[in-house]
Design an enzyme around this catalytic site. Sequence first.
Site, short mmCIF file in Angstrom:
data_model
loop_
_atom_site.label_atom_id
_atom_site.label_comp_id
_atom_site.label_asym_id
_atom_site.label_seq_id
_atom_site.Cartn_x
_atom_site.Cartn_y
_atom_site.Cartn_z
N ASP A 407 0.86 -1.19 0.00
CA ASP A 407 0.00 0.00 0.00
C ASP A 407 0.89 1.23 0.00
OD1 ASP A 407 -2.22 1.64 0.27
OD2 ASP A 407 -2.35 1.40 2.46
N GLU A 410 2.82 4.89 -3.95
CA GLU A 410 2.89 5.87 -5.07
C GLU A 410 4.22 6.60 -5.10
OE1 GLU A 410 0.39 5.63 -2.84
OE2 GLU A 410 -0.92 4.51 -4.15
N ASP A 484 -8.92 3.55 -2.53
CA ASP A 484 -9.93 3.98 -1.58
C ASP A 484 -11.21 4.49 -2.24
OD1 ASP A 484 -8.08 3.24 0.25
OD2 ASP A 484 -7.44 5.28 0.75
O1 MIG Z 1 -3.94 6.30 4.05
O2 MIG Z 1 -3.58 1.07 5.74
O3 MIG Z 1 -5.87 2.24 0.35
O4 MIG Z 1 -6.80 0.05 1.78
O5 MIG Z 1 -6.81 0.22 4.56
C1 MIG Z 1 -4.62 5.11 4.26
C2 MIG Z 1 -4.75 1.81 5.85
C3 MIG Z 1 -3.70 3.92 4.20
C4 MIG Z 1 -4.89 3.12 2.33
C5 MIG Z 1 -5.36 1.90 1.61
C6 MIG Z 1 -6.39 1.19 2.44
C7 MIG Z 1 -5.82 0.84 3.79
C8 MIG Z 1 -5.33 2.11 4.48
N1 MIG Z 1 -4.36 2.78 3.62
#
Ligand code: MIG
Length: 815
Positions: A407, A410, A484
């Site tokens: 996650d 980017e 999200d």
């Molecule tokens: O800024 O890890 O898209 O699936 O649950 C949020 C917490 C960070 C973004 C991900 C989401 C995840 C969440 N993450």
Amino acid sequence: MLDTSAAIHPENASQHTERSTGVQLGMITQITEQNNALLLMGEHFNLAIALVDGGSIRIKTFRGQEPNWKTTPAIAGPESQSQVPLQWTAGEERVSVVSGNTTVDINRKTGSLSIRNGEQQANIVSVQRNRESVGDYTAFISLGEDDHIYGLGEKTGFLDKRGERYTMWNTDVYAPHVPEMEALYQSIPFLTMLNNGKGYGLFLDNPGKTVFDMRSYANMAMLQTWTGELDLYWIEGPTLKEVIVRYSELTGRMPLPPKWALGYHQSRYSYMDEKEVMDLAHTFRDKKIPCDVIHLDIHYMNGYRVFTFDESRFPNPEQMMARLRELGFHIVPIVDPGVKKDPMYAVYMEGVDEDFFCKTAEGDIYTGPVWPGESAFPDFTESRVRDWWTEKQRFYTDLGIDGIWNDMNEPAIFNETKTMDVNVMHGNEGDRKTHGELHNLYGMCMSQASYEGLKALLEGKRPFVLTRAGYSGIQRYAAVWTGDNRSFWEHMSMAMPMVLNLGMSGVPFAGPDIGGFAHHTSGELLARWMQMGVFFPYCRNHSAIDMLRQEPWSFGEEVERICRQYISLRYQWMPYLYHWFYEASQTGLPVMRPLVLEYPDDPQTYNLCDQFLVGDSVIVAPVYRPNTEWRSVYLPEGEWVDYWSGERYAGKQHIHVHAPLAKLPIFIRAGAILLEGPVRQYAGETVADEFVTASIYLQGGSGTSSLEWYEDDGLTFAYEDGKWSKMLIETTESEQALNVTAKYTARGYEPQRASIQFRIVGLAAVPQGVAGSGGQVQVAELAQQALGWAYDAERGELLLKLPDTADGIELNITL
Ligand code: MIG
């Protein structure tokens, strides 16, 4: 950005910002051939043209004497980018390059290009360079009235991208994904242009910011780079499928995932501790709702430090993992790129000592705030850093973990620009570049390290990596979830075109958070989204902290029943799904397909994206509005059979379908062969009665159909050593008879089942004779028989059961 009306205050209105201040290539003054490439020297800059093995033409701007042919990591292998000899002629007006059926004409006065292939023609009316900045190019491509545009990866909006404008700049977008969001987490600068059923592709291989503007000019698309050269691949068709096959040859294909990754995934931000995880696992098993994977979100870590467990929440991860394994579950923990700046944290200090982190131009480690606080970011563009990260995965694999969720890659950083400073430097294997030039590569390089790490450590088992960010080629390493989204009906319906276009962009393994991540779902939305979601390639229910819970049982019995029914259906369809995943791994063609891919000559399909195909012959048409029991479904040419009722419909018409809450409309093309097996609670579960049913949907009258069905152990890389099987199922139909043969064309893998069943769908009367399958019995008795057939008069179906042996099967049915 202001979010009141002040945003549109007259004084804030920007001037017309089109970058029309550039210079054209201009008159071509010199033409040379060098290393299989044609170099055209223009007045203001130069253009190089090379033919790439496999039907692509690479067009690259450059300055100086020769171009830099180095490719980005998007390009899969050195062999696929090898430049092949070209033939060319130079006339007074134009230079022409000929390759097979393709001709590229370059106008010597203006530098404009036209690429012709059969009736297809791509016109690059001009390439220009912005005067002010270094390396900022725009290609203008003419658009005809009948041109339609697909691909471009993970974008909002509908299927056909004509009239849209998108930015390629991997961005963490928590704000609702509405049509004006020009950039999301993935950047795939590739599109297919379709004109009257035929098409070509364009791939702009530049991992800095690029813009695809199909909006500002009615008759022109603008492809623009912000940093670096224009490195454009024209990809030959002429069919949409051939474009995707070729593009995925260039950028690589998805490796066959483990079957368990195709199962149902349950996630939540976060399942907070061991007890919650174990209760969840037991609830799935107790309620007989199939599930393969539970995800651990950020709370499992110690202060959000990657490669740690919080000891108070998860005191004994090894033991927990063992218990979950016994129940048939896999755990997929989240791993973000940010490494907490903490001199007491070994991972951080290793990175500092070994010089693994991204640095500023002046040589300081760059840090930015994310979950753990100030964090450093591994420079994944360097193989030595990826090797380190690869080895770090051992922390997870030692616990029996074989899947990782990447996650925030980017990378997302909690600051104004939402990401790393564009002036941060990347080592890039000795070819140092700024983050601005390589931004869109960061997430993919991280997932590459994760995938390669798991692969090296799992001793022959297939890894699973899920990623949020990616670039062209991401399919080689990871599945993609679309970030999200929200629990909005609009986001449920938008997931269709988004994932369909990901599939048209070389990424077959993708899906949204089922039920929606942010905002609060409702029982009805969850039920409808689940019905749809189980037919998406990637199938995970995930929701955010503080939002209503959305496990399948969160909204009472009816919704729970619907979720169980449809999740079970996904497992029942697993042989079919897995077959199409195999096809995708071989050809790059998507598992989930827009109708336009199979029916490109039918204008009704050009922007059709509230229904889709699974494989090439199943239409799924979800209800995606509240309190709605009816919907219109478009059936393209052919004849279509309602999966539930067996009712038949002629194609080339819209039908009105009744779909109360428990029903997802599904239609099977007459002539198709569907594969179904037993419902399992998880993909690897062994059941007492192993079988597969091949359903043959008769065309009525005459016709043939076939499917070469692929199988392997679904778990290891043994298939690379020939441990796979293929069964060629063929049918020939006439007014009087039906012949079905099923022969193993390869049997390196021996399926673990005694019998195989055939279900002949669409027989109006009991057949006169059945040769090859024992005697007739009652439908109810068939389950107890090893060999025999039964006729289900009510459904007009003939059921046959046979031993599944290497000898193969031949059935002759007299009608
Ligand atoms: O800024 O890890 O898209 O699936 O649950 C949020 C917490 C960070 C973004 C991900 C989401 C995840 C969440 N993450």
